[in-house]
Design a protein around this motif. Sequence first.
Motif, PDB file in Angstrom:
ATOM      1  N   ASP A 155       0.837  -1.110   0.072  1.00  0.00           N
ATOM      2  CA  ASP A 155      -0.038   0.051   0.145  1.00  0.00           C
ATOM      3  C   ASP A 155       0.771   1.437  -0.075  1.00  0.00           C
ATOM      4  O   ASP A 155       0.579   2.327  -0.687  1.00  0.00           O
ATOM      5  CB  ASP A 155      -0.939   0.008   1.068  1.00  0.00           C
ATOM      6  N   ALA A 156       2.067   1.322   0.791  1.00  0.00           N
ATOM      7  CA  ALA A 156       2.744   2.395   0.798  1.00  0.00           C
ATOM      8  C   ALA A 156       3.293   2.669  -0.482  1.00  0.00           C
ATOM      9  O   ALA A 156       3.472   3.852  -0.893  1.00  0.00           O
ATOM     10  CB  ALA A 156       4.013   2.147   1.749  1.00  0.00           C
ATOM     11  N   ALA A 157       3.732   1.830  -1.293  1.00  0.00           N
ATOM     12  CA  ALA A 157       4.251   1.906  -2.640  1.00  0.00           C
ATOM     13  C   ALA A 157       3.187   2.634  -3.536  1.00  0.00           C
ATOM     14  O   ALA A 157       3.417   3.342  -4.125  1.00  0.00           O
ATOM     15  CB  ALA A 157       4.458   0.793  -3.396  1.00  0.00           C
ATOM     16  N   LEU A 158       1.888   2.418  -3.310  1.00  0.00           N
ATOM     17  CA  LEU A 158       0.678   3.156  -3.909  1.00  0.00           C
ATOM     18  C   LEU A 158       0.748   4.615  -3.494  1.00  0.00           C
ATOM     19  O   LEU A 158       0.746   5.761  -4.276  1.00  0.00           O
ATOM     20  CB  LEU A 158      -0.369   2.432  -3.840  1.00  0.00           C
ATOM     21  N   LEU A 159       0.581   4.682  -2.144  1.00  0.00           N
ATOM     22  CA  LEU A 159       0.350   6.052  -1.469  1.00  0.00           C
ATOM     23  C   LEU A 159       1.384   7.059  -1.637  1.00  0.00           C
ATOM     24  O   LEU A 159       1.233   8.263  -1.846  1.00  0.00           O
ATOM     25  CB  LEU A 159       0.231   5.863  -0.240  1.00  0.00           C
ATOM     26  N   THR A 160       2.700   6.671  -2.142  1.00  0.00           N
ATOM     27  CA  THR A 160       3.794   7.319  -2.414  1.00  0.00           C
ATOM     28  C   THR A 160       4.084   7.692  -3.827  1.00  0.00           C
ATOM     29  O   THR A 160       4.884   8.560  -4.177  1.00  0.00           O
ATOM     30  CB  THR A 160       5.099   6.738  -1.926  1.00  0.00           C
ATOM     31  N   SER A 161       3.151   7.222  -4.612  1.00  0.00           N
ATOM     32  CA  SER A 161       3.148   7.574  -5.917  1.00  0.00           C
ATOM     33  C   SER A 161       2.204   8.644  -6.332  1.00  0.00           C
ATOM     34  O   SER A 161       1.007   8.675  -6.187  1.00  0.00           O
ATOM     35  CB  SER A 161       2.773   6.252  -6.848  1.00  0.00           C
ATOM     36  N   GLY A 162       2.916   9.627  -7.109  1.00  0.00           N
ATOM     37  CA  GLY A 162       2.011  10.569  -7.694  1.00  0.00           C
ATOM     38  C   GLY A 162       0.904  10.198  -8.487  1.00  0.00           C
ATOM     39  O   GLY A 162      -0.285  10.665  -8.491  1.00  0.00           O
ATOM     40  N   ALA A 163       1.345   9.328  -9.486  1.00  0.00           N
ATOM     41  CA  ALA A 163       0.122   8.799 -10.701  1.00  0.00           C
ATOM     42  C   ALA A 163      -0.830   8.165  -9.541  1.00  0.00           C
ATOM     43  O   ALA A 163      -2.171   8.410 -10.184  1.00  0.00           O
ATOM     44  CB  ALA A 163       0.865   8.021 -11.376  1.00  0.00           C
ATOM     45  N   TRP A 164      -0.642   7.529  -8.778  1.00  0.00           N
ATOM     46  CA  TRP A 164      -1.704   6.615  -8.057  1.00  0.00           C
ATOM     47  C   TRP A 164      -2.498   7.762  -7.031  1.00  0.00           C
ATOM     48  O   TRP A 164      -3.858   7.648  -7.211  1.00  0.00           O
ATOM     49  CB  TRP A 164      -1.183   5.839  -7.042  1.00  0.00           C
ATOM     50  N   ARG A 165      -1.975   8.823  -6.574  1.00  0.00           N
ATOM     51  CA  ARG A 165      -2.721   9.742  -5.723  1.00  0.00           C
ATOM     52  C   ARG A 165      -3.575  10.576  -6.831  1.00  0.00           C
ATOM     53  O   ARG A 165      -4.632  10.864  -6.295  1.00  0.00           O
ATOM     54  CB  ARG A 165      -1.766  10.704  -4.931  1.00  0.00           C
ATOM     55  N   GLN A 166      -3.079  10.417  -8.111  1.00  0.00           N
ATOM     56  CA  GLN A 166      -4.068  11.244  -9.034  1.00  0.00           C
ATOM     57  C   GLN A 166      -5.282  10.649  -9.177  1.00  0.00           C
ATOM     58  O   GLN A 166      -6.260  10.787  -9.307  1.00  0.00           O
ATOM     59  CB  GLN A 166      -3.234  11.573 -10.319  1.00  0.00           C
ATOM     60  N   LYS A 167      -5.152   8.998  -9.409  1.00  0.00           N
ATOM     61  CA  LYS A 167      -6.255   8.280  -9.467  1.00  0.00           C
ATOM     62  C   LYS A 167      -7.145   8.331  -8.388  1.00  0.00           C
ATOM     63  O   LYS A 167      -8.366   8.266  -8.416  1.00  0.00           O
ATOM     64  CB  LYS A 167      -5.839   6.746  -9.717  1.00  0.00           C
ATOM     65  N   ALA A 168      -6.383   8.266  -7.016  1.00  0.00           N
ATOM     66  CA  ALA A 168      -7.301   8.375  -5.814  1.00  0.00           C
ATOM     67  C   ALA A 168      -8.189   9.614  -5.778  1.00  0.00           C
ATOM     68  O   ALA A 168      -9.134   9.633  -5.554  1.00  0.00           O
ATOM     69  CB  ALA A 168      -6.285   8.526  -4.774  1.00  0.00           C
ATOM     70  N   ALA A 169      -7.653  10.808  -6.233  1.00  0.00           N
ATOM     71  CA  ALA A 169      -8.115  12.116  -6.132  1.00  0.00           C
ATOM     72  C   ALA A 169      -9.504  11.783  -7.245  1.00  0.00           C
ATOM     73  O   ALA A 169     -10.663  12.482  -7.029  1.00  0.00           O
ATOM     74  CB  ALA A 169      -7.387  13.238  -6.601  1.00  0.00           C
ATOM     75  N   GLN A 170      -9.095  11.370  -8.446  1.00  0.00           N
ATOM     76  CA  GLN A 170     -10.167  11.246  -9.680  1.00  0.00           C
ATOM     77  C   GLN A 170     -11.361  10.589  -8.917  1.00  0.00           C
ATOM     78  O   GLN A 170     -12.403  10.718  -9.373  1.00  0.00           O
ATOM     79  CB  GLN A 170      -9.587  10.456 -10.619  1.00  0.00           C
TER      80      GLN A 170
END
Length: 332
Positions: A305-320
Motif C-alpha cells: 500500500d505504501a508503494a501506491l500511496l507514495t506514487s503521484g500517479a496513484w494519488r491522482q487516481k485516488a483524487a479522480q
Amino acid sequence: MSYSGPHSDPFGPTDPYDPYGSPRPRRSPLRRPLTVALAALVPGALLGWLAYETLGGAESGGDGGSNGAAGAGVGAGTPTGSLGSPSDSGSGSSDTPGTLSASPSQEAAPLKGKVVVIDPGHNVTNSQHTAEINRKVDIGTNRKECDTTGTSTDSGYSEARFTLDVAHRLRTLLREQGATVKLTQDGDRPFGPCVDERARIGNAAHADAVVSIHADGSAEGNRGFHVILPASVHEGAADTRAIVAPSKDLGKLIADDFARSTGSSPSNYIGDGTGLVTRQDLGGLNLSTVPKVFIECGNMRDTKDAALLTSGAWRQKAAQGISEGIVSFLRG
Ligand code: ZN
C-alpha cells in the motif's frame, strides 16, 4: 497557433480583420492570435444573439440566461462563454451558429453553485505543536485531542503530506466541474485545525459535501481503503441524525468510484470487505451538520500500500475516484 513572426506585422496598422476598422497603435505580435480569435467569434456571436432574440423570448424567466450575452455565447459555440483562449476559436466555426442547446454551461460545469469542503487530515507541522494538538476539545460524545500527527510510511512519507497532496488534486478536479471548493487547511497554519473546527468549517460553508482525506496506520499485510460514515449520534453538541443517510449515499459512491479509479480493493482488515465503516467516535463527523465522510485511502504501514500511496500517479487516481463519487452524489 501563430499568424505572424515575431518581427512582422502583415496586417499593417489598419488591420482589415479589426472589428472596429480604425487605425490603432501597433500592438505586440503576441496579442494577434487572440485578436484574430476574437474577430472570428464576432460574426458567430452576432448570429447567436439574433437567434436568441428570435427564439429566446419563450425561455425568459429561465435561470440566468435572459440577456443577449448569454445567447451570443451559445451561438458562438463557446459553452463556457470564455473568450480567453485563442484555441477556443476553432469550435466556434464548426458549430451551427444560433443553435440553442439545452444548457451547455451546465454540461461544462455540472457542479456550478455547489460547495465542497475538503479536509486534508492532520497537518504537516502538527508534530512541532504537540502541546496545542493534545488539548482536548468537545466532540459531543466526549472530549478528545484537538488533532493528531497522523501516521507515515516506514520511509517517512507522512500522512499529512499525503492528505494535502490528494486534497490539492481533488480541488483541481472539482473546480473543473464548476464546484466552489474550500480546504480546512492548506499548509497555511502551524497546527490543526482541531477536529471540532474542521467540522465547523464545513458547516459554516453550508457545504453540499465534505470529505476528510486520510491514510491509515495499521499492521503490515493489512491493505486496502475504507470510507468512514457517521453513526447516528445525538449527544451534547453532536446531532448527526439528519446527515446519516446522505453521508452514507456519499460514502458508497466515493467507495465505488475510488475502487474503480485506483484498482484498490476494500480494506481486508475492517468493514467486512465492504469498504464502509460506521463510527461514532470521530469529532469531525459527530459535529458535522452537512453530509460528510472520511476516506482512509490505504495503509501507510503496509509495504505494498505504501508503494501506491507514495506514487503521484496513484494519488491522482485516488483524487479522480473521490471526485467522481462527489460528482455522482451532487448530481443526484
Ligand atoms: Zn488520519
